[in-house]
Design an enzyme around this catalytic site. Structure first.
Site, PDB file in Angstrom:
ATOM      1  N   ASP A 319       0.935  -0.954  -0.086  1.00  0.00           N
ATOM      2  CA  ASP A 319      -0.198  -0.153   0.079  1.00  0.00           C
ATOM      3  C   ASP A 319       0.841   1.370   0.078  1.00  0.00           C
ATOM      4  OD1 ASP A 319      -2.162   1.793   0.173  1.00  0.00           O
ATOM      5  OD2 ASP A 319      -3.134   0.746   1.525  1.00  0.00           O
ATOM      6  N   GLU A 522     -10.234   6.675   5.363  1.00  0.00           N
ATOM      7  CA  GLU A 522      -9.287   6.523   6.177  1.00  0.00           C
ATOM      8  C   GLU A 522      -8.999   7.323   7.385  1.00  0.00           C
ATOM      9  OE1 GLU A 522      -5.352   6.067   4.030  1.00  0.00           O
ATOM     10  OE2 GLU A 522      -6.514   5.618   2.043  1.00  0.00           O
TER      11      GLU A 522
END
Ligand code: NOJ
Length: 748
Positions: A319, A522
């Site tokens: 990621d 997030e």
């Protein structure tokens, strides 16, 4: 001026296309094996690999943010620049480019996307010794969602509520068609993580709290995304975020998780297995740490579990910046070079390294020269990456036709988006006020989200935190608009404030309050208080005090605690329903669509109910709050008709029953099929979902259904507290559970 520039660009890109096709197309004799489309992929990979330098291999293991190729060669948007492209594509031999959420071209049109990816591809092919095409990736998490004119589908949580794999497959095809039209052949979706904690900012990005439902829908979406529906190269989906990402211990994104291996294997990994079985070609590694080890530094997760136990053969990408974070956030490596060695050796094949290609590749090379990373490991990673590019057909079809892009993407599949929104709408509560009559005279529509497209679309829309203030908003039908279109003859009053809503309610037939959440993603979308605000509750209380029927529509990415709003006459969960959400929800409010959505998650009663899921393990000592006691249970969802199930019978792997529509409207019934295990070697949930039936029935109609399931779904990790045993299906007695009925079967 603008259109002349456009026209000139069009000619240039058409030339690019023709050059490339003649370059890549002919199979004249004398072609190197790797460029011969008729050669078996393994031979092409071997042939190319042996021609590559170590530097070229390191470049293939790198993915860089498109920002590094344009503007100021850093973060500022701007046109592509040859000097920036030279640094990344030529000097560092980078093999993959990404648009993170919000990395769109200066002009955010499908055509400009296609021209950008083509120009990058052309630069890479023109300047690369071996002419290895670049693979471009982006987050198309609810449609091609960075593109402002694209159709935004509902976010995953709303699609989870459809329980409709066929729909998910169609949505996957649509997203894939849009992305491929713009030269994006890698989609970082779907999310396979299971929803566990409503405090977590990414809750809405999951399909379900249940591993089987999440996996089934993810697998269907992957099949759609990876199906080949036109003449571009293919697209790869991504299983993300592998694994154990969705239940950080304190609910905050990327804060460490503590997940016993049994829980990990039996609850967090099965949804990924379903995608692997469906042929997903890439995984993205979880940014977080599990049991004290960052997953990017773990061998257990990307190696033992992912490769050895679950059999994944594709590419594992990191990621965002996560190898660097092993130094900066987690402090498990002294410097970036050591972090790269740790992560590559752990099994991560490609670094999503947004900012410095040359630094990454040179440190990786130093690691190889010092022996910290073996050449064999480099070849293994590069082999997987090259195979991916060959499998997608990128060597043969590296470019797209920009002149087609707008027509393919702009406003595509709006009808599909509308039915996805209505199918995912869950009728939580209804005292009979719904469906509203189409002959209604006056309605008051109020609540801060009634006419707010940004909130309705949620995060990962144009940018990761949602459509930025002041930016053009994707064409969206809000709930207010949907209602107005549904009852054109009625007086529909939009009351943006409480006093106005109360005043107008006096002469109205009903009040519809639309509540929602600020868009986000997030960490910024985490909350310690996953509940409707005091102000939102007061808004509903005030209109309820008028005595008029009150329908509350919840456009939220998580099941927020409702407080006094539970008392409304009707409650409708519309989630984050996308561009056509307003119309889809109006279809349900006025009965054009009979709701069939069912909760893919548990709806908590109070904020302290976290983490929460229906499959919690038994053993609590019986106090009233120690039981599973949600406001609305997993699988709950009302209809405008009534259904009855009967005649349940079961054998190992097959469950049979009948469903009848006992009401007066046609409707679709979703029947969850659970398995209960009376005695189990380790704790087992009271009920585990193993399958479901979807049955559409006319009033009075009855149908026999049979649901089959794979017995492996009953597997548990046996062994003591250390989960040292295998995952296996315990033999013995089980019961199938459908509604209130049970039928026994034996696994021998
Ligand atoms: C970080 C997110 O965790 C991931 O889901 C996303 O795909 C990448 N950024 C790229 O935008």
């Amino acid at each position: 001026m603008f259109s002349r520039r456009r026209a000139l660009f069009g000619v240039l890109s058409a030339t690019v296309l023709i050059t490339s096709l003649s370059q890549a197309g002919g199979q004249a004799s004398g072609l190197e094996t790797y460029r011969d489309a008729s050669a078996p992929v393994d031979r092409r990979v071997d042939d190319l690999l042996r021609r590559m330098t170590l530097e070229e291999k390191a470049g293939q293991m790198t993915q860089i943010r498109v920002g590094k190729l344009r503007g100021d060669c850093q973060y500022a948007n701007g046109p592509l620049r040859d000097d920036c492209m030279k640094t990344v594509l030529q000097d560092a031999h980078v093999g993959s480019i990404l648009s993170g959420g919000g990395d769109f071209p200066v002009e955010n049109t499908p055509r400009a996307w296609a021209e950008t990816t083509n120009a990058i591809q052309k630069f890479a092919l023109d300047h690369g010794r071996l002419k290895i095409p670049v693979l471009y990736g982006a987050d198309g998490v609810h449609g091609h969602s960075n593109v402002v004119s694209a159709t935004m589908f509902p976010h995953q949580i709303g699609l989870g509520a459809t329980w409709d794999p066929a729909l998910l497959e169609q949505l996957g095809q649509s997203t894939s068609r849009a992305m491929r039209a713009t030269g994006v052949f890698w989609n970082f979706a779907p999310v396979s993580d299971v929803a566990r904690d409503t405090r977590w900012g990414r809750y809405y990005e999951t399909y379900s709290e249940d591993p089987y439902l999440a996996g089934t829908l993810a697998a269907a979406n992957v099949r759609g995304q990876q199906s080949h529906v036109d003449d571009t190269a293919q697209l790869t989906a991504t299983a993300k975020h592998f694994a154990g990402y969705s239940q950080p211990l304190n609910g905050h994104d990327r804060s460490p998780a503590q997940l016993p291996v049994r829980l990990l294997q039996d609850t967090f990994l099965p949804s990924f297995q379903a995608q692997f079985d469906a042929g997903v070609r890439t995984v993205m590694i979880n940014s977080g740490a599990v049991n004290g080890v960052p997953v990017h530094a773990s061998r257990f997760m990307p190696q033992t579990e992912l490769r050895e136990r679950m059999g994944f053969k594709g590419v594992a990408v990191s990621d965002w910046q996560d190898m660097r974070y092993l130094v900066d956030r987690y402090h498990v490596a002294p410097d970036y070079r050591a972090a790269i060695a740790l992560s590559v050796n752990a099994g991560v094949d490609m670094a999503m390294e947004p900012s410095n290609a040359g630094e990454f590749t040179s440190l990786l090379l130093e690691n190889v020269r010092s022996g910290a990373v073996s050449r064999g490991r480099i070849d293994q990673a590069v082999r997987r990456i090259l195979r991916l590019k060959f499998d997608l057909g990128l060597f043969e079809k590296p470019f797209v036709d920009p002149s087609k892009a707008n027509a393919i993407v702009d406003g595509a599949d709006r009808a599909l988006a509308r039915s996805a929104a209505s199918e995912g709408t869950v009728l939580l509560k209804n005292d009979g006020v719904l469906p509203l009559s189409s002959g209604v005279r006056k309605l008051v529509v109020t609540g801060e989200t009634a006419d707010d497209a940004r909130r309705q679309l949620g995060g990962w829309t144009v940018e990761w935190q949602g459509v930025p203030d002041g930016y053009p908003i994707p064409p969206t039908a809000t709930v207010l608009q949907g209602i107005r279109e549904a009852v054109p003859a009625a007086s529909v009053v939009h009351a943006p404030t409480v006093p106005l809503a109360v005043a107008e309610a006096a002469s109205a037939d009903a009040v519809i309050v639309v509540l929602g959440e600020k868009p986000g993603a997030e960490g910024p979308a985490d909350t310690e208080n996953p509940a409707l605000t005091v102000e939102q509750q007061a808004w509903v209380d005030a209109v309820r005090a008028t005595g008029k029927p009150v329908v509350v529509v919840l456009l939220t990415g998580r099941p927020q605690v409702l407080g006094s709003v539970l008392g409304a006459n009707a409650l409708v969960a519309g989630w984050l329903p996308g561009s056509e959400g307003g119309r889809g929800i109006a279809d349900v409010l006025f009965g054009a669509v009979n709701p069939s959505g069912r909760l893919p998650v548990s709806w908590p009663k109070v904020v302290g109910d976290q983490p929460m899921s229906y499959d919690q393990l038994p053993g609590a000592n019986g106090g009233p709050s120690s039981k599973y006691d949600p406001a609305f249970a997993f699988g709950h969802g009302l209809s405008y008709t009534t259904f009855a199930t009967s005649g349940l019978s079961a054998s190992a792997g097959t469950v049979r029953f009948s469903v009848a529509n006992t009401g007066s409207r046609a409707g679709t019934f979703i029947a969850p099929v659970y398995v209960h295990q009376p005695v189990s070697p380790v704790l087992a949930p009271e009920n585990r979902l193993v399958g479901f039936a979807r049955v559409t029935l006319a009033p009075g109609e009855k149908r026999d259904v049979s649901v089959t399931f794979d017995l492996r779904q009953l597997a548990v990790t046996v062994g003591d507290v250390d989960a040292s045993g295998k995952r296996e299906v315990p033999r013995g007695s089980y019961e199938a559970v459908v509604g209130d009925a049970r039928a026994g079967f034996v696994v021998r």
